[in-house]
Design a protein around this motif. Structure first.
Motif, short mmCIF file in Angstrom:
data_model
loop_
_atom_site.label_atom_id
_atom_site.label_comp_id
_atom_site.label_asym_id
_atom_site.label_seq_id
_atom_site.Cartn_x
_atom_site.Cartn_y
_atom_site.Cartn_z
N ARG A 277 -52.66 -4.57 -8.03
CA ARG A 277 -53.05 -4.34 -9.42
C ARG A 277 -53.69 -5.59 -10.02
N GLU A 278 -53.11 -6.74 -9.76
CA GLU A 278 -53.68 -7.99 -10.27
C GLU A 278 -55.07 -8.25 -9.67
N TYR A 279 -55.23 -7.93 -8.40
CA TYR A 279 -56.51 -8.08 -7.73
C TYR A 279 -57.57 -7.18 -8.38
N ARG B 57 -57.48 -5.88 -11.43
CA ARG B 57 -57.73 -6.35 -12.80
C ARG B 57 -58.71 -7.52 -12.80
N ARG B 58 -58.52 -8.44 -11.85
CA ARG B 58 -59.41 -9.59 -11.75
C ARG B 58 -60.84 -9.14 -11.46
N LYS B 59 -60.99 -8.18 -10.57
CA LYS B 59 -62.34 -7.68 -10.25
C LYS B 59 -62.97 -6.98 -11.45
N TRP B 60 -62.18 -6.18 -12.18
CA TRP B 60 -62.73 -5.50 -13.36
C TRP B 60 -63.11 -6.49 -14.45
N ARG B 61 -62.33 -7.58 -14.59
CA ARG B 61 -62.69 -8.62 -15.56
C ARG B 61 -64.00 -9.30 -15.16
N GLN B 62 -64.19 -9.51 -13.88
CA GLN B 62 -65.44 -10.12 -13.41
C GLN B 62 -66.62 -9.20 -13.68
N ILE B 63 -66.45 -7.91 -13.45
CA ILE B 63 -67.52 -6.95 -13.73
C ILE B 63 -67.81 -6.90 -15.24
N ALA B 64 -66.75 -6.95 -16.05
CA ALA B 64 -66.95 -6.97 -17.51
C ALA B 64 -67.70 -8.22 -17.93
N GLY B 65 -67.42 -9.33 -17.27
CA GLY B 65 -68.16 -10.56 -17.56
C GLY B 65 -69.63 -10.43 -17.23
#
Length: 84
Positions: free
Chosen positions: A7-9, A11-19
């Motif tokens: 889940r943390e992995y 979330r990190r990927k989705w945050r990068q895509i949002a960036g």
């Protein structure tokens, strides 16, 4: 991989895509504003002759920002998938 780590992995990927999405939106809006301010290709003149030039300018900037944002997010996603 445990569920918490996964889940943390994700979330990190989705945050990068949002960036990437936010970066593309800012670059697209700035690009559209530069086109309007410099009157490149006569865009400002064409928009000025419309019935509601302010609305057309807002739609133009928002559309360019949205297009750049979507393309940057897709590109970021592809880079992240290739990274793994």
């Amino acid at each position: 991989m445990r569920d918490d780590e996964r889940r943390e992995y994700e979330r990190r990927k989705w945050r990068q895509i949002a960036g990437h999405f936010a970066m593309g939106a800012v670059f697209g809006a700035v690009f559209a504003l530069v086109l309007l301010a410099g009157n490149y290709f006569g865009i400002s003149n064409v928009i000025a002759t419309s019935e509601a030039p302010l609305v057309v300018q807002i739609v133009f900037v928002a559309g360019m920002g949205g297009s750049f944002a979507f393309c940057a997010a897709i590109t970021g996603f592809l880079f992240l998938v290739h990274e793994d």
